[in-house]
Design a protein around this motif. Structure first.
Motif, PDB file in Angstrom:
ATOM      1  N   LYS A 154       0.820  -1.212   0.000  1.00 25.43           N
ATOM      2  CA  LYS A 154       0.000   0.000   0.000  1.00 25.43           C
ATOM      3  C   LYS A 154       0.849   1.256   0.000  1.00 25.43           C
ATOM      4  O   LYS A 154       0.523   2.225  -0.668  1.00 25.43           O
ATOM      5  CB  LYS A 154      -0.844   0.036   1.285  1.00 25.43           C
ATOM      6  CG  LYS A 154      -2.158  -0.668   1.180  1.00 25.43           C
ATOM      7  CD  LYS A 154      -2.988  -0.341   2.398  1.00 25.43           C
ATOM      8  CE  LYS A 154      -4.459  -0.461   2.074  1.00 25.43           C
ATOM      9  NZ  LYS A 154      -5.253  -0.449   3.301  1.00 25.43           N
ATOM     10  N   VAL A 155       1.914   1.222   0.804  1.00 26.95           N
ATOM     11  CA  VAL A 155       2.627   2.479   1.042  1.00 26.95           C
ATOM     12  C   VAL A 155       4.053   2.482   0.499  1.00 26.95           C
ATOM     13  O   VAL A 155       4.725   3.502   0.543  1.00 26.95           O
ATOM     14  CB  VAL A 155       2.643   2.814   2.549  1.00 26.95           C
ATOM     15  CG1 VAL A 155       1.236   3.006   3.070  1.00 26.95           C
ATOM     16  CG2 VAL A 155       3.362   1.748   3.360  1.00 26.95           C
ATOM     17  N   GLY A 156       4.522   1.327   0.001  1.00 31.21           N
ATOM     18  CA  GLY A 156       5.898   1.244  -0.496  1.00 31.21           C
ATOM     19  C   GLY A 156       6.883   1.113   0.654  1.00 31.21           C
ATOM     20  O   GLY A 156       6.534   1.311   1.820  1.00 31.21           O
ATOM     21  N   ASN A 157       8.101   0.713   0.328  1.00 33.95           N
ATOM     22  CA  ASN A 157       9.155   0.629   1.350  1.00 33.95           C
ATOM     23  C   ASN A 157      10.512   0.717   0.666  1.00 33.95           C
ATOM     24  O   ASN A 157      10.758   0.016  -0.330  1.00 33.95           O
ATOM     25  CB  ASN A 157       9.039  -0.692   2.127  1.00 33.95           C
ATOM     26  CG  ASN A 157      10.022  -0.769   3.273  1.00 33.95           C
ATOM     27  OD1 ASN A 157      10.389   0.253   3.856  1.00 33.95           O
ATOM     28  ND2 ASN A 157      10.449  -1.971   3.599  1.00 33.95           N
ATOM     29  N   VAL A 158      11.358   1.557   1.184  1.00 33.36           N
ATOM     30  CA  VAL A 158      12.709   1.726   0.637  1.00 33.36           C
ATOM     31  C   VAL A 158      13.390   0.359   0.526  1.00 33.36           C
ATOM     32  O   VAL A 158      13.388  -0.413   1.485  1.00 33.36           O
ATOM     33  CB  VAL A 158      13.529   2.666   1.564  1.00 33.36           C
ATOM     34  CG1 VAL A 158      15.001   2.690   1.148  1.00 33.36           C
ATOM     35  CG2 VAL A 158      12.947   4.071   1.551  1.00 33.36           C
ATOM     36  N   GLY A 159      13.920   0.044  -0.647  1.00 35.06           N
ATOM     37  CA  GLY A 159      14.645  -1.218  -0.847  1.00 35.06           C
ATOM     38  C   GLY A 159      13.759  -2.376  -1.289  1.00 35.06           C
ATOM     39  O   GLY A 159      14.222  -3.508  -1.404  1.00 35.06           O
ATOM     40  N   TYR A 163       9.190  -6.356  -4.105  1.00 29.96           N
ATOM     41  CA  TYR A 163       8.295  -6.953  -3.098  1.00 29.96           C
ATOM     42  C   TYR A 163       6.995  -6.144  -2.963  1.00 29.96           C
ATOM     43  O   TYR A 163       5.897  -6.708  -2.941  1.00 29.96           O
ATOM     44  CB  TYR A 163       9.047  -7.014  -1.768  1.00 29.96           C
ATOM     45  CG  TYR A 163       8.301  -7.681  -0.642  1.00 29.96           C
ATOM     46  CD1 TYR A 163       8.333  -9.062  -0.482  1.00 29.96           C
ATOM     47  CD2 TYR A 163       7.578  -6.931   0.278  1.00 29.96           C
ATOM     48  CE1 TYR A 163       7.667  -9.671   0.569  1.00 29.96           C
ATOM     49  CE2 TYR A 163       6.917  -7.540   1.334  1.00 29.96           C
ATOM     50  CZ  TYR A 163       6.961  -8.910   1.475  1.00 29.96           C
ATOM     51  OH  TYR A 163       6.300  -9.509   2.520  1.00 29.96           O
ATOM     52  N   SER A 164       7.130  -4.809  -2.885  1.00 31.55           N
ATOM     53  CA  SER A 164       5.914  -4.007  -2.702  1.00 31.55           C
ATOM     54  C   SER A 164       5.024  -4.100  -3.944  1.00 31.55           C
ATOM     55  O   SER A 164       3.789  -4.145  -3.819  1.00 31.55           O
ATOM     56  CB  SER A 164       6.241  -2.566  -2.333  1.00 31.55           C
ATOM     57  OG  SER A 164       7.115  -2.015  -3.268  1.00 31.55           O
ATOM     58  N   LYS A 207      19.939  -1.237  11.896  1.00 26.35           N
ATOM     59  CA  LYS A 207      19.647   0.216  11.860  1.00 26.35           C
ATOM     60  C   LYS A 207      18.315   0.471  11.133  1.00 26.35           C
ATOM     61  O   LYS A 207      17.578   1.398  11.465  1.00 26.35           O
ATOM     62  CB  LYS A 207      20.794   0.987  11.204  1.00 26.35           C
ATOM     63  CG  LYS A 207      21.031   0.669   9.734  1.00 26.35           C
ATOM     64  CD  LYS A 207      22.182   1.479   9.131  1.00 26.35           C
ATOM     65  CE  LYS A 207      22.432   1.029   7.699  1.00 26.35           C
ATOM     66  NZ  LYS A 207      23.608   1.638   7.092  1.00 26.35           N
ATOM     67  N   VAL A 208      18.007  -0.372  10.156  1.00 26.90           N
ATOM     68  CA  VAL A 208      16.742  -0.201   9.427  1.00 26.90           C
ATOM     69  C   VAL A 208      15.572  -0.648  10.315  1.00 26.90           C
ATOM     70  O   VAL A 208      14.528   0.014  10.360  1.00 26.90           O
ATOM     71  CB  VAL A 208      16.759  -0.992   8.085  1.00 26.90           C
ATOM     72  CG1 VAL A 208      15.430  -0.856   7.358  1.00 26.90           C
ATOM     73  CG2 VAL A 208      17.895  -0.520   7.194  1.00 26.90           C
ATOM     74  N   ILE A 209      15.759  -1.766  11.027  1.00 29.33           N
ATOM     75  CA  ILE A 209      14.717  -2.233  11.956  1.00 29.33           C
ATOM     76  C   ILE A 209      14.400  -1.133  12.975  1.00 29.33           C
ATOM     77  O   ILE A 209      13.233  -0.835  13.254  1.00 29.33           O
ATOM     78  CB  ILE A 209      15.165  -3.528  12.689  1.00 29.33           C
ATOM     79  CG1 ILE A 209      15.197  -4.714  11.718  1.00 29.33           C
ATOM     80  CG2 ILE A 209      14.275  -3.841  13.895  1.00 29.33           C
ATOM     81  CD1 ILE A 209      13.844  -5.272  11.308  1.00 29.33           C
TER      82      ILE A 209
END
Ligand code: CAA
Length: 255
Positions: A154-159, A163-164, A207-209
């Protein structure tokens, strides 16, 4: 949560049942009385889930099978094996098989885009088609197909451009399947997990988590069992007038 028996005698196929959300779905459904077919590309991990079910739910007729959901042949063999063993098709199917191959858009290889689409989106199509064909030809009165999308569809995700895109596709597929299959008594709904503690998120840099967790209103990652609870609701008669919806299980992420 107290065990209930909403899914007694529901023959349930769970792909990706060898780990993460899929394994939690198998456990939750068995607790509610379902007979579970644990399917996974990794047969060893499918068998490990089966062992857990056999240990905790003695007397129920579960089985484990290997499947590559991106292969039509493999999916059809899976559905046929179920028919042969149980003399009926699975009336519930949870499409939990999924992979990531994260990389920034500017660096992503075509092959890694294709791989993710093949498993997550085409795999959901192949499974949904094969399971619903079997239900329709058996004249089954009702079925429930549950797909696993993602909040990032729905909202996308960096990287996660691959998958999105695959998970946004899964949502569209689910709504269309719901429209086409309602007349056969088959409901199709989607769950949209947020960031859940699984082998998939284990691969994400710490760091991403930390960044992602700080964005979650409920202040923590989710547990696979919390997604499984939503799947059990969608499989049960408690949701008998619900089809074509998506339920977010994401701790309020992106509200
Ligand atoms: N959200 C916000 N920022 C992100 C991000 C994300 N998802 N992914 C990466 N970034 C940021 C990093 O924090 C880092 O920021 P700083 O420069 O400030 O440190 C910057 O992007 C560069 O990241 P890396 O140093 O990690 O770059 P890399 O080239 O080594 O790796 C990557 C790139 C492979 C995309 C890696 O960052 C990564 O794996 N990111 C996580 C992607 C992700 O969120 N995956 C979710 C998996 S769980 C899932 O998919 C289930 C579901 O349904 C949601």
């Amino acid at each position: 949560m107290a065990a209930s028996s909403r899914l007694i005698s529901r023959l349930t196929l769970v792909t990706g049942g060898g780990s993460g959300i899929g394994r939690a779905v198998c456990q939750r459904f068995a607790t509610e009385g379902a007979s579970v077919i644990v399917a996974d590309r990794n047969e060893e991990s499918a068998n490990q889930t089966l062992e857990l079910l056999s240990r905790d739910h003695k007397g129920q007729d579960h089985m484990a099978l290997g499947v590559d959901v991106s292969s039509k042949d493999s999916v059809e063999k899976l559905v046929t094996s179920i028919q042969c063993r149980y003399f009926q098709p699975a009336s519930v199917c949870v499409n939990a098989a999924g992979i990531t191959q994260d990389e920034f858009l500017l660096k992503m290889e075509e092959e890694d885009f294709d791989k993710v689409i093949d498993v997550n989106l085409k795999g959901t199509f192949l499974l949904t088609q094969a399971v619903s064909k079997a239900l329709v030809s058996a004249g089954s009165a009702k079925g429930s197909i549950i797909t696993v999308g993602s909040i990032v569809g729905k909202v996308g995700n960096v990287g996660q451009v691959n998958y999105s895109a695959s998970k946004a596709g899964v949502e569209g597929l689910t709504r269309t399947a719901a429209k086409e299959l309602s007349k056969f008594g088959i409901r199709c709904n989607c769950v949209l997990p947020g960031f859940i503690t699984t082998p998939m998120t284990d691969k994400v840099p710490e760091k991403v988590i930390d960044k992602l967790t700080s964005m979650i209103p409920m202040g923590r990652m989710g547990e696979p069992a919390e997604v499984a609870d939503a799947c059990a609701f969608l499989a049960s008669d408690d949701s008998r007038y619900i089809t074509g919806v998506s339920i977010e299980v994401a701790g309020g992420l992106f509200i």
